[in-house]
Design an enzyme around this catalytic site. Structure first.
Site, PDB file in Angstrom:
ATOM      1  N   LYS A  35     -55.745  50.627 -57.507  1.00  0.00           N
ATOM      2  CA  LYS A  35     -55.780  52.054 -57.845  1.00  0.00           C
ATOM      3  C   LYS A  35     -55.612  52.912 -56.595  1.00  0.00           C
ATOM      4  CE  LYS A  35     -60.817  52.162 -57.427  1.00  0.00           C
ATOM      5  NZ  LYS A  35     -62.101  52.465 -58.066  1.00  0.00           N
ATOM      6  N   TYR A 257     -57.665  75.538 -32.047  1.00  0.00           N
ATOM      7  CA  TYR A 257     -58.407  76.608 -32.699  1.00  0.00           C
ATOM      8  C   TYR A 257     -59.868  76.631 -32.226  1.00  0.00           C
ATOM      9  CZ  TYR A 257     -54.544  77.059 -36.020  1.00  0.00           C
ATOM     10  OH  TYR A 257     -53.315  77.256 -36.594  1.00  0.00           O
TER      11      TYR A 257
END
Length: 372
Positions: A35, A257
């Site tokens: 999955k 940043y």
């Protein structure tokens, strides 16, 4: 590099990991969990590698995943383990998948769609899908077994703490499930009894029953979050990017940043074109390392959406174009998913599952390239 970031997957490692889990399961059938795009490794390639390694079943979470496996020509049994809408149930039935049931209403729905192999799920302690009532689970199993359309294909549960070595709850769940499943298995021997995930397979042989459902271990990650190599597992995925820019950074100058990194001494900063838009988490800034030119170097400043920065040191000879390894890297100290997960306070599964489609996947068998 043709791409800004590449996840290189060794399908031979998945094969060997699958064979190792089959051996640990002591003869139980292996249902390989593929999955979430094979935990980020690529569902189709992971499925084929696991089958080559000895798996006889595949497990997914959604009906669409089952349908994709069928479209790819995979004919082995596929178990859809998740909850489904009516439309998804119809898709799963059309894909000839085995379904998991824990309510009479869902069994009615499957019957109205023409029936399917059904695995009844007892919630023995995970607290998510499945019925907590052993009586209800027994009644549902009996109902499916008596059905003219569907077939009782399995009796199952899922462990909550198998990856917590020494935990008592695992034993409680195992005892609860065994007490419920054994009488039904005696009555319906064609129904596969299954419960074990990767951790349970490695931890407790008595949890193997008829079939096991390993996931993370197939990809060479330790289900206990420790040392995969110590358990004989081979990490199948390496993640690499490259130095897109390299520039001097003087004392007092900052990177990224928020000026989360300010140089205290002269150095060289590499900008590497991979970031949280690619699934490499923002929180790894100022706390993780990558491998550049065979040497571990720190990631500095905050990881941004498209880039991260690496402190190369003042005396570096690294230049633009140099490969950067974020997972793997060979040598005596490769970067592991367990290490990255530890920096993030999460699990190794999340590290590879988080990689987005912006990261190209490339496949090989022990270094020999194979088609994607």
């Amino acid at each position: 590099m043709a791409q800004r970031a590449v996840a290189s997957v060794n399908t031979a490692a998945i094969e060997r990991n699958t064979a190792l889990m089959a051996q640990a399961a002591g003869g139980a059938t292996v249902c390989a969990v593929v999955k979430a795009d094979g935990y980020g490794h690529g569902m189709m390639q992971a499925a084929r590698a696991a089958l080559a390694g000895g798996a006889e079943w595949l497990a997914v979470a959604t009906a669409a995943e089952a349908a994709d496996l069928r479209e790819a020509g995979i004919g082995e049994p596929v178990l859809v383990m998740g909850a489904m809408t009516d439309e998804e149930a119809a898709m799963a039935v059309e894909a000839r998948a085995d379904l998991v049931a824990w309510t009479a209403e869902f069994i009615d729905l499957v019957e109205s769609l023409g029936g399917a192999p059904i695995h009844v799920k007892l919630d023995s302690g995970m607290g998510r899908l499945g019925t907590r009532s052993e009586d209800e689970a027994t009644s549902l199993a009996e109902r499916v077994a008596a059905s003219g359309a569907s077939r009782l294909a399995g009796l199952m549960t899922h462990f909550a703490t198998a990856d917590e070595a020494g935990d008592d709850f695992f034993g409680e769940q195992l005892s609860c499930f065994r007490a419920w499943a054994q009488p039904l298995s005696d009555r319906y021997p064609e129904a596969l009894v299954h419960a074990a995930n990767s951790a349970a397979v490695l931890r407790e042989p008595a949890a193997a029953f008829d079939m096991v459902r390993p996931g993370v271990a197939l990809y060479g990650m330790d289900p206990f979050g420790e040392d995969a190599g110590a358990r004989g597992l081979e990490p199948a995925l390496g993640l690499s990017s490259w130095v897109g820019a390299a520039k001097r950074c003087e004392p007092g100058e900052s990177v990224g940043y928020g000026r989360a990194f300010v140089a205290r001494e002269p150095t060289v900063i590499a900008t590497v074109p991979i970031g949280y838009g690619d699934g490499w988490r923002r929180a790894l800034g100022n706390r993780s390392e990558v491998i550049v030119a065979g040497e571990r170097r720190p990631v500095v400043g905050m990881v941004s959406m498209d880039n991260l920065a690496v402190d190369l040191g003042a005396g570096t000879r690294v230049s633009v174009g140099e490969p950067v390894d974020l997972l793997g890297g060979g040598g005596p100290q490769p970067v592991t998913a367990e290490e990255v997960a530890g920096e993030l306070g999460t699990i190794n599964y999340e590290v590879t599952c988080a990689l987005t489609s912006r990261v190209a996947r490339a496949y090989h068998r022990d270094g020999e390239r194979v088609p994607a």
